[in-house]
Design an enzyme around this catalytic site. Structure first.
Site, PDB file in Angstrom:
ATOM      1  CB  ILE A  37       0.114   0.640  -1.983  1.00 29.23           C
ATOM      2  CG1 ILE A  37       0.769   2.020  -1.926  1.00 29.23           C
ATOM      3  CG2 ILE A  37      -1.073   0.603  -1.051  1.00 29.23           C
ATOM      4  CD1 ILE A  37       1.206   2.543  -3.221  1.00 29.23           C
ATOM      5  CG  ASP A  69      -8.513   6.011   3.186  1.00 32.16           C
ATOM      6  OD1 ASP A  69      -7.453   6.373   3.720  1.00 32.16           O
ATOM      7  OD2 ASP A  69      -9.604   6.563   3.402  1.00 32.16           O
TER       8      ASP A  69
END
Length: 170
Positions: free
Chosen positions: A10, A33
C-alpha cells in the site's frame, strides 16, 4: 468509479489518497499502520499528534476516518481509519463498512481522484480475508463519489490477492 484489485504494498501506490488501517491512537503501530508511518516519515506523525492534541484527544473511534499529509509517501494525503477487531460472537461488519464509507467520503471531499485501500482489519485484527473482501467490495460497488474515479484494493500477498479475485468475479 472503477474498482481495481492490486497485489502489493500500500505504501508504494502512486495515488491521491492512501488509506491507513490505523489504531485508535493515531500514533503508529504495526502492520499497515506501522508501514505508513515508517515510509511516510515524521510529517504524518506530527499531524497525527496535532489531531490528538486538538480534536481527537481520546483517539479516533472505530469506523471513523481523518486525513493528514502523506509525508514522503507517493500520495497527497493519508486517510487514517480504525477498523474493528473481529469477533465471532458479535457482528461488527457495519463498523468495517463504515471504515470504507468514511474514508472514501473524506477522499472525495479532498478532491482526490484515486484512492488505495488496504484490506482493513484483515491483519492483526483477525477479520477473515474472504469476508473482509466482501465487506470492502459491498461499499465500493455501491459508492458514487463526485471526484474519486478509481478505488484500489491493495492486497498483501498472492494468497490474499487470489481470494479477492475469486470474490470479485463472483
Amino acid at each position: 468509479m472503477e474498482i481495481v484489485l492490486v497485489e502489493g504494498d500500500i505504501t508504494a501506490q502512486r495515488v491521491d489518497v492512501i488509506v491507513n488501517a490505523a489504531n485508535s491512537s493515531l500514533l503508529g503501530g504495526g502492520g499497515v499502520d506501522g508501514a505508513v508511518h515508517r515510509r511516510g516519515g515524521p510529517a504524518i506523525l506530527a499531524e497525527c499528534r496535532a489531531l490528538r492534541a486538538s480534536k481527537y484527544g481520546r483517539g479516533l473511534k472505530t469506523g471513523q476516518a481523518v486525513a493528514t499529509t502523506a509525508g514522503k509517501l507517493p500520495a497527497r494525503w493519508v486517510v487514517h481509519t480504525v477498523g474493528p477487531v473481529f469477533s465471532p460472537d458479535e457482528d461488527r461488519s457495519a463498523l468495517l463498512r463504515d471504515c470504507y464509507t468514511n474514508s472514501l467520503a473524506i477522499a472525495d471531499e479532498l478532491g482526490a481522484a484515486t484512492v488505495a485501500f488496504p484490506l482493513i482489519s484483515a491483519g492483526v485484527y483477525g477479520w477473515p480475508v474472504a469476508d473482509a473482501v466482501r465487506q470492502a467490495l459491498t461499499v465500493l460497488r455501491a459508492a458514487s463519489p463526485a471526484h474519486v474515479t478509481e478505488a484500489r484494493l491493495v492486497l498483501f500477498g498472492p494468497e490474499t490477492y487470489a481470494v479477492a479475485g475469486r470474490i470479485a468475479a463472483s
